[in-house]
Design a protein around this motif. Structure first.
Motif, PDB file in Angstrom:
ATOM      1  N   MET A   1      -8.646 -25.118 -12.005  1.00 25.45           N
ATOM      2  CA  MET A   1      -7.619 -24.136 -12.354  1.00 25.45           C
ATOM      3  C   MET A   1      -8.074 -22.748 -11.916  1.00 25.45           C
ATOM      4  SD  MET A   1      -6.451 -25.389 -16.194  1.00 25.45           S
ATOM      5  CE  MET A   1      -8.089 -25.293 -16.908  1.00 25.45           C
ATOM      6  N   TYR A   2      -7.109 -21.965 -11.469  1.00 20.51           N
ATOM      7  CA  TYR A   2      -7.476 -20.587 -11.164  1.00 20.51           C
ATOM      8  C   TYR A   2      -6.288 -19.650 -11.370  1.00 20.51           C
ATOM      9  CZ  TYR A   2      -5.387 -21.011  -6.416  1.00 20.51           C
ATOM     10  OH  TYR A   2      -4.532 -21.181  -5.356  1.00 20.51           O
ATOM     11  N   PHE A   3      -6.641 -18.377 -11.505  1.00 14.06           N
ATOM     12  CA  PHE A   3      -5.677 -17.302 -11.713  1.00 14.06           C
ATOM     13  C   PHE A   3      -6.012 -16.189 -10.749  1.00 14.06           C
ATOM     14  CE2 PHE A   3      -5.002 -13.081 -13.540  1.00 14.06           C
ATOM     15  CZ  PHE A   3      -3.656 -13.112 -13.863  1.00 14.06           C
ATOM     16  N   GLN A   4      -4.980 -15.546 -10.190  1.00 15.34           N
ATOM     17  CA  GLN A   4      -5.234 -14.435  -9.285  1.00 15.34           C
ATOM     18  C   GLN A   4      -4.005 -13.534  -9.174  1.00 15.34           C
ATOM     19  OE1 GLN A   4      -6.066 -16.343  -5.521  1.00 15.34           O
ATOM     20  NE2 GLN A   4      -3.910 -16.497  -4.968  1.00 15.34           N
ATOM     21  N   HIS A   5      -4.214 -12.360  -8.585  1.00 16.58           N
ATOM     22  CA  HIS A   5      -3.121 -11.461  -8.227  1.00 16.58           C
ATOM     23  C   HIS A   5      -2.921 -11.552  -6.719  1.00 16.58           C
ATOM     24  CE1 HIS A   5      -4.281  -9.785 -12.108  1.00 16.58           C
ATOM     25  NE2 HIS A   5      -3.137  -9.138 -12.151  1.00 16.58           N
ATOM     26  N   ALA A   6      -1.686 -11.527  -6.286  1.00 12.96           N
ATOM     27  CA  ALA A   6      -1.382 -11.578  -4.865  1.00 12.96           C
ATOM     28  C   ALA A   6      -1.911 -10.328  -4.163  1.00 12.96           C
ATOM     29  CB  ALA A   6       0.125 -11.700  -4.659  1.00 12.96           C
ATOM     30  N   ALA A   7      -2.221 -10.470  -2.903  1.00 18.64           N
ATOM     31  CA  ALA A   7      -2.741  -9.345  -2.122  1.00 18.64           C
ATOM     32  C   ALA A   7      -1.777  -8.162  -2.129  1.00 18.64           C
ATOM     33  CB  ALA A   7      -3.032  -9.793  -0.694  1.00 18.64           C
ATOM     34  N   ALA A   8      -0.481  -8.447  -2.156  1.00 17.71           N
ATOM     35  CA  ALA A   8       0.516  -7.372  -2.148  1.00 17.71           C
ATOM     36  C   ALA A   8       0.436  -6.513  -3.397  1.00 17.71           C
ATOM     37  CB  ALA A   8       1.920  -7.957  -2.014  1.00 17.71           C
ATOM     38  N   LEU A   9       0.034  -7.097  -4.527  1.00 21.07           N
ATOM     39  CA  LEU A   9      -0.107  -6.327  -5.771  1.00 21.07           C
ATOM     40  C   LEU A   9      -1.307  -5.390  -5.686  1.00 21.07           C
ATOM     41  CD1 LEU A   9       1.563  -6.426  -8.495  1.00 21.07           C
ATOM     42  CD2 LEU A   9       2.073  -8.217  -6.861  1.00 21.07           C
ATOM     43  N   TRP A  10      -2.413  -5.904  -5.152  1.00 17.92           N
ATOM     44  CA  TRP A  10      -3.593  -5.052  -4.965  1.00 17.92           C
ATOM     45  C   TRP A  10      -3.279  -3.912  -3.992  1.00 17.92           C
ATOM     46  CZ3 TRP A  10      -7.413  -5.475  -8.269  1.00 17.92           C
ATOM     47  CH2 TRP A  10      -7.715  -6.712  -8.852  1.00 17.92           C
ATOM     48  N   ARG A  11      -2.492  -4.203  -2.973  1.00 18.57           N
ATOM     49  CA  ARG A  11      -2.117  -3.185  -1.987  1.00 18.57           C
ATOM     50  C   ARG A  11      -1.250  -2.099  -2.623  1.00 18.57           C
ATOM     51  NH1 ARG A  11       2.050  -5.730   1.465  1.00 18.57           N
ATOM     52  NH2 ARG A  11       3.355  -4.999  -0.263  1.00 18.57           N
ATOM     53  N   ASP A  12      -0.262  -2.513  -3.395  1.00 17.43           N
ATOM     54  CA  ASP A  12       0.707  -1.560  -3.942  1.00 17.43           C
ATOM     55  C   ASP A  12       0.214  -0.851  -5.193  1.00 17.43           C
ATOM     56  OD1 ASP A  12       2.333  -2.354  -1.883  1.00 17.43           O
ATOM     57  OD2 ASP A  12       3.583  -3.688  -3.120  1.00 17.43           O
ATOM     58  N   PHE A  13      -0.757  -1.456  -5.889  1.00 20.41           N
ATOM     59  CA  PHE A  13      -1.283  -0.862  -7.120  1.00 20.41           C
ATOM     60  C   PHE A  13      -2.813  -0.870  -7.065  1.00 20.41           C
ATOM     61  CE2 PHE A  13       2.890  -2.586  -8.010  1.00 20.41           C
ATOM     62  CZ  PHE A  13       3.522  -1.540  -8.679  1.00 20.41           C
ATOM     63  N   THR A 216     -15.330 -15.513 -18.707  1.00 21.02           N
ATOM     64  CA  THR A 216     -14.651 -14.241 -18.455  1.00 21.02           C
ATOM     65  C   THR A 216     -14.937 -13.724 -17.054  1.00 21.02           C
ATOM     66  OG1 THR A 216     -16.481 -12.852 -19.249  1.00 21.02           O
ATOM     67  CG2 THR A 216     -14.906 -13.642 -20.901  1.00 21.02           C
ATOM     68  N   ALA A 217     -14.118 -12.782 -16.627  1.00 22.85           N
ATOM     69  CA  ALA A 217     -14.333 -12.118 -15.338  1.00 22.85           C
ATOM     70  C   ALA A 217     -13.533 -10.821 -15.299  1.00 22.85           C
ATOM     71  CB  ALA A 217     -13.925 -13.019 -14.183  1.00 22.85           C
ATOM     72  N   ILE A 218     -14.033  -9.878 -14.525  1.00 22.81           N
ATOM     73  CA  ILE A 218     -13.288  -8.682 -14.167  1.00 22.81           C
ATOM     74  C   ILE A 218     -12.930  -8.842 -12.694  1.00 22.81           C
ATOM     75  CG2 ILE A 218     -13.272  -6.166 -14.068  1.00 22.81           C
ATOM     76  CD1 ILE A 218     -13.630  -7.330 -16.898  1.00 22.81           C
ATOM     77  N   LEU A 219     -11.638  -8.854 -12.384  1.00 28.29           N
ATOM     78  CA  LEU A 219     -11.208  -9.129 -11.019  1.00 28.29           C
ATOM     79  C   LEU A 219     -11.124  -7.851 -10.185  1.00 28.29           C
ATOM     80  CD1 LEU A 219      -8.414 -11.753 -11.802  1.00 28.29           C
ATOM     81  CD2 LEU A 219     -10.870 -12.103 -11.444  1.00 28.29           C
ATOM     82  N   THR A 220     -11.325  -8.007  -8.887  1.00 30.98           N
ATOM     83  CA  THR A 220     -11.276  -6.892  -7.941  1.00 30.98           C
ATOM     84  C   THR A 220     -10.594  -7.362  -6.666  1.00 30.98           C
ATOM     85  OG1 THR A 220     -13.362  -7.465  -6.840  1.00 30.98           O
ATOM     86  CG2 THR A 220     -13.514  -6.068  -8.820  1.00 30.98           C
ATOM     87  N   PRO A 221     -10.195  -6.448  -5.788  1.00 34.81           N
ATOM     88  CA  PRO A 221      -9.619  -6.878  -4.513  1.00 34.81           C
ATOM     89  C   PRO A 221     -10.568  -7.763  -3.707  1.00 34.81           C
ATOM     90  CG  PRO A 221      -9.173  -4.558  -4.885  1.00 34.81           C
ATOM     91  CD  PRO A 221     -10.138  -4.977  -5.954  1.00 34.81           C
ATOM     92  N   ALA A 222     -11.872  -7.517  -3.841  1.00 32.04           N
ATOM     93  CA  ALA A 222     -12.849  -8.314  -3.104  1.00 32.04           C
ATOM     94  C   ALA A 222     -13.100  -9.670  -3.760  1.00 32.04           C
ATOM     95  CB  ALA A 222     -14.168  -7.549  -2.992  1.00 32.04           C
ATOM     96  N   ALA A 223     -12.887  -9.749  -5.071  1.00 36.89           N
ATOM     97  CA  ALA A 223     -13.061 -10.998  -5.823  1.00 36.89           C
ATOM     98  C   ALA A 223     -11.867 -11.163  -6.751  1.00 36.89           C
ATOM     99  CB  ALA A 223     -14.371 -10.970  -6.619  1.00 36.89           C
ATOM    100  N   PRO A 224     -10.695 -11.514  -6.184  1.00 45.54           N
ATOM    101  CA  PRO A 224      -9.458 -11.520  -6.950  1.00 45.54           C
ATOM    102  C   PRO A 224      -9.171 -12.791  -7.738  1.00 45.54           C
ATOM    103  CG  PRO A 224      -8.970 -12.034  -4.677  1.00 45.54           C
ATOM    104  CD  PRO A 224     -10.456 -11.770  -4.753  1.00 45.54           C
ATOM    105  N   ARG A 225      -9.966 -13.842  -7.525  1.00 47.50           N
ATOM    106  CA  ARG A 225      -9.653 -15.139  -8.136  1.00 47.50           C
ATOM    107  C   ARG A 225     -10.608 -15.484  -9.283  1.00 47.50           C
ATOM    108  NH1 ARG A 225      -8.635 -20.402  -4.434  1.00 47.50           N
ATOM    109  NH2 ARG A 225      -6.887 -19.040  -3.840  1.00 47.50           N
ATOM    110  N   PHE A 226     -10.018 -15.949 -10.407  1.00 49.26           N
ATOM    111  CA  PHE A 226     -10.777 -16.418 -11.563  1.00 49.26           C
ATOM    112  C   PHE A 226     -10.615 -17.932 -11.650  1.00 49.26           C
ATOM    113  CE2 PHE A 226     -10.706 -17.002 -16.399  1.00 49.26           C
ATOM    114  CZ  PHE A 226     -12.099 -17.031 -16.524  1.00 49.26           C
ATOM    115  N   THR A 227     -11.681 -18.663 -11.367  1.00 53.56           N
ATOM    116  CA  THR A 227     -11.667 -20.114 -11.448  1.00 53.56           C
ATOM    117  C   THR A 227     -12.360 -20.532 -12.736  1.00 53.56           C
ATOM    118  OG1 THR A 227     -11.745 -20.291  -9.035  1.00 53.56           O
ATOM    119  CG2 THR A 227     -12.325 -22.253 -10.290  1.00 53.56           C
ATOM    120  N   PHE A 228     -11.735 -21.444 -13.474  1.00 56.08           N
ATOM    121  CA  PHE A 228     -12.243 -21.745 -14.811  1.00 56.08           C
ATOM    122  C   PHE A 228     -11.915 -23.182 -15.182  1.00 56.08           C
ATOM    123  CE2 PHE A 228      -8.079 -19.861 -14.872  1.00 56.08           C
ATOM    124  CZ  PHE A 228      -7.338 -20.715 -15.659  1.00 56.08           C
TER     125      PHE A 228
END
Length: 230
Positions: A1-13, A216-228
């Motif tokens: 399972m994983y959770f992430q934000h799309a690249a477009a979200l990181w780009r726009d925000f 837990t994790a703190i996500l970043t544009p360079a590491a946007p995916r949380f696998t758990f």
């Protein structure tokens, strides 16, 4: 399972700082302590309304950028703070939801908690295509408009609308919930400090209350995916 934000979200925000937590072994018969968290919220609100908080102002700007009227559609943290300021307390829903709401009040940051067993993984925060299904808490089905920011799973189910405005009844925590994903997102200056503190507070409280060691994790544009999970 994983959770992430799309690249477009990181780009726009680009100011976005998400913190995520996964926990198993959650039950509805626990009683986490939240008085210190609500006391922190009361102290802040004594100095001025939630609309003046930088955390809330940042989300209002984001909502305006998404074409939403900020006083019509509020991020979940602002709605909680507004109700708390007017009523002095929040209704009890479920021990974990109550804890997450208290943390949201204390940090003025929206905190989403989802029943992980009710999600068709993976889950991504992205712009809607327009064909996704969103189940309200009342049992009605809605279809987010194209371009709306949603939490979307692999089956095209939206688990949140207007980003941090409203969660779905589909993955809402219930007495039967045992595994959860918690997502906290901030956009204000200082979010890089706030979110790790928030996740640490949640991790400590959950580990004290339930027999679990959260991931837990703190996500970043360079590491946007949380696998758990397993």
């Amino acid at each position: 399972m994983y959770f992430q934000h799309a690249a477009a979200l990181w780009r726009d925000f680009p100011a976005l700082v998400p913190g995520v937590l996964y926990a198993e072994g959650i039950t509805a018969d626990a009683a986490p302590g939240t008085d210190h968290l609500t006391a922190r919220a009361k102290e802040r609100l004594a100095d001025g309304p939630e609309s003046e908080f930088p955390e809330i102002q940042a989300w209002r700007r984001a909502f305006a950028r998404m074409g939403l009227k900020p006083t019509q559609y509020r991020c979940a943290a602002e709605s909680l703070l507004r109700r708390f300021r007017k009523e002095g307390s929040l209704p009890s829903v479920h021990p974990l939801v109550d804890l997450c709401n208290a943390v949201s009040l204390a940090f003025a940051v929206p905190v989403a908690v989802l029943d992980a067993d009710r999600v068709a993984w993976p889950l991504e925060v992205r712009y809607a295509a327009g064909d996704e299904d969103y189940l309200t808490f009342g049992g009605e089905t809605e279809h987010p408009a194209p371009g709306e920011v949603i939490f979307a799973d692999q089956a095209g189910q939206a688990h949140a609308r207007r980003w941090t405005n409203r969660q779905s009844g589909r993955s809402a925590v219930s007495p039967a919930t045992s595994t959860v994903l918690i997502v906290a997102e901030a956009l204000h200056e200082g979010a890089a400090t706030t979110i790790p503190e928030l996740i640490e507070a949640l991790t400590t409280a959950i580990a004290k209350t339930w027999p679990t060691t959260p991931q837990t994790a703190i996500l970043t544009p360079a590491a946007p995916r949380f696998t758990f999970g397993a």
